[in-house]
Scaffold this motif. Sequence first.
Motif, mmCIF file in Angstrom:
data_model
loop_
_atom_site.group_PDB
_atom_site.id
_atom_site.type_symbol
_atom_site.label_atom_id
_atom_site.label_comp_id
_atom_site.label_asym_id
_atom_site.label_seq_id
_atom_site.Cartn_x
_atom_site.Cartn_y
_atom_site.Cartn_z
ATOM 1 N N TRP A 207 -13.609 -3.001 -0.894
ATOM 2 C CA TRP A 207 -12.456 -3.145 0.000
ATOM 3 C C TRP A 207 -12.682 -2.508 1.358
ATOM 4 O O TRP A 207 -12.275 -3.046 2.385
ATOM 5 N N VAL A 208 -13.352 -1.358 1.390
ATOM 6 C CA VAL A 208 -13.496 -0.621 2.651
ATOM 7 C C VAL A 208 -14.471 -1.288 3.609
ATOM 8 O O VAL A 208 -14.537 -0.899 4.791
ATOM 9 N N ILE A 209 -15.235 -2.270 3.154
ATOM 10 C CA ILE A 209 -16.197 -2.911 4.060
ATOM 11 C C ILE A 209 -15.811 -4.350 4.390
ATOM 12 O O ILE A 209 -16.471 -4.990 5.200
ATOM 13 N N LEU A 210 -14.739 -4.850 3.754
ATOM 14 C CA LEU A 210 -14.300 -6.211 4.058
ATOM 15 C C LEU A 210 -13.554 -6.234 5.382
ATOM 16 O O LEU A 210 -12.722 -5.371 5.660
ATOM 17 N N GLN B 268 -3.470 -7.718 7.716
ATOM 18 C CA GLN B 268 -3.258 -6.299 8.003
ATOM 19 C C GLN B 268 -2.594 -5.554 6.842
ATOM 20 O O GLN B 268 -2.780 -4.358 6.667
ATOM 21 N N GLY B 269 -1.823 -6.265 6.036
ATOM 22 C CA GLY B 269 -1.127 -5.601 4.941
ATOM 23 C C GLY B 269 -2.007 -5.225 3.775
ATOM 24 O O GLY B 269 -1.591 -4.444 2.912
ATOM 25 N N VAL B 270 -3.240 -5.770 3.715
ATOM 26 C CA VAL B 270 -4.124 -5.472 2.580
ATOM 27 C C VAL B 270 -5.486 -4.948 3.029
ATOM 28 O O VAL B 270 -6.331 -4.652 2.177
ATOM 29 N N SER B 271 -5.720 -4.815 4.308
ATOM 30 C CA SER B 271 -7.036 -4.400 4.787
ATOM 31 C C SER B 271 -7.117 -2.886 4.942
ATOM 32 O O SER B 271 -6.105 -2.188 5.089
ATOM 33 N N PHE B 272 -8.333 -2.388 4.938
ATOM 34 C CA PHE B 272 -8.594 -0.961 5.108
ATOM 35 C C PHE B 272 -8.584 -0.609 6.580
ATOM 36 O O PHE B 272 -9.232 -1.270 7.393
ATOM 37 N N HIS B 273 -7.853 0.467 6.920
ATOM 38 C CA HIS B 273 -7.781 0.943 8.300
ATOM 39 C C HIS B 273 -8.396 2.339 8.363
ATOM 40 O O HIS B 273 -7.772 3.323 7.945
#
Length: 297
Positions: A202-205, A210-215
């Motif tokens: 997940w951290v590299i996708l 924006q609601g499911v991505s790693f920030h």
Amino acid sequence: MSRPVRIGPRAAVALVLVTLIGIAAFGWPLLADRQSGLAHSQDAPWLFAALLPLLVAVVVATVADNGMDAKAVAMLGVLAAVGAALRPLGAGTAGLEPMFFLMVLSARVLGPGFGFVLGSVTMFASALLTGGVGPWMPFQMLAMGWFALGAGLLPGAMGVPPARAKPRAWGRIRGRAELLMLAAYGFVGAFAYGTIMNLQGWVILQGMDQGVSFHAGEPVAANLVRFLAYCLATSVGWDLGRAVLTVVLTLTLGATLLKALRRATRKAAFDAPVAFGPGTGTGRAPVLERGTKGDGG
């Protein structure tokens, strides 16, 4: 009586070190700032380089603590080969991976330390067999090792009752209750494995909603909420297939396989001491005494 391969103090220290390194490897991106520019694709080689020596250290420490002999290492190789052969049978089809039930049952009989090494080695062997070598492989080895370790730590595994004591009264769990417990663990553990592996990817996708991505650099709590949404949106169905298959195989084949593993463990007598008999020094060949009366050696 069959007994798991015991974990000595040195093996326990090695397991703790592996676990700490694994937790750091999976979780450090959550604490990284925006300018770090680092991802698991870059740290995977370093994790693999640290993991392999520590896995060898677990095995060596277990041997040094008299918990694993040549027969246990041979059984490790056989079970890892079987697990590696099982994985391709269902991989890529709705998350069906039959190797998970073998890890649960093997760790249940042979103990948590053996289970951790078995899970990691099996995942390594299956990656070589299927060509699945990549930055995700060391993370898969760790996650499968933890999965099997947890199965080996379930209650009621051994317990050596004194004479005339009923096994149930002594804390051992056998029969239908044991199968149900292992099936329940397999169901929950299959989801836990998938969730841990999701964290790695997940951290590299990039390019997701924006609601499911790693920030990177945002509060851990906010990122964990997005991670939960990501898991629910992408992997619940996949993990469910793995969990259901593990339950079905455990309930249908578990009793037979547990009996076979316990019989093999009892015959191998991993915990039986080797001593020279009274013939030593009298001109006759030394006599090896395996175990003592009543210990299953």
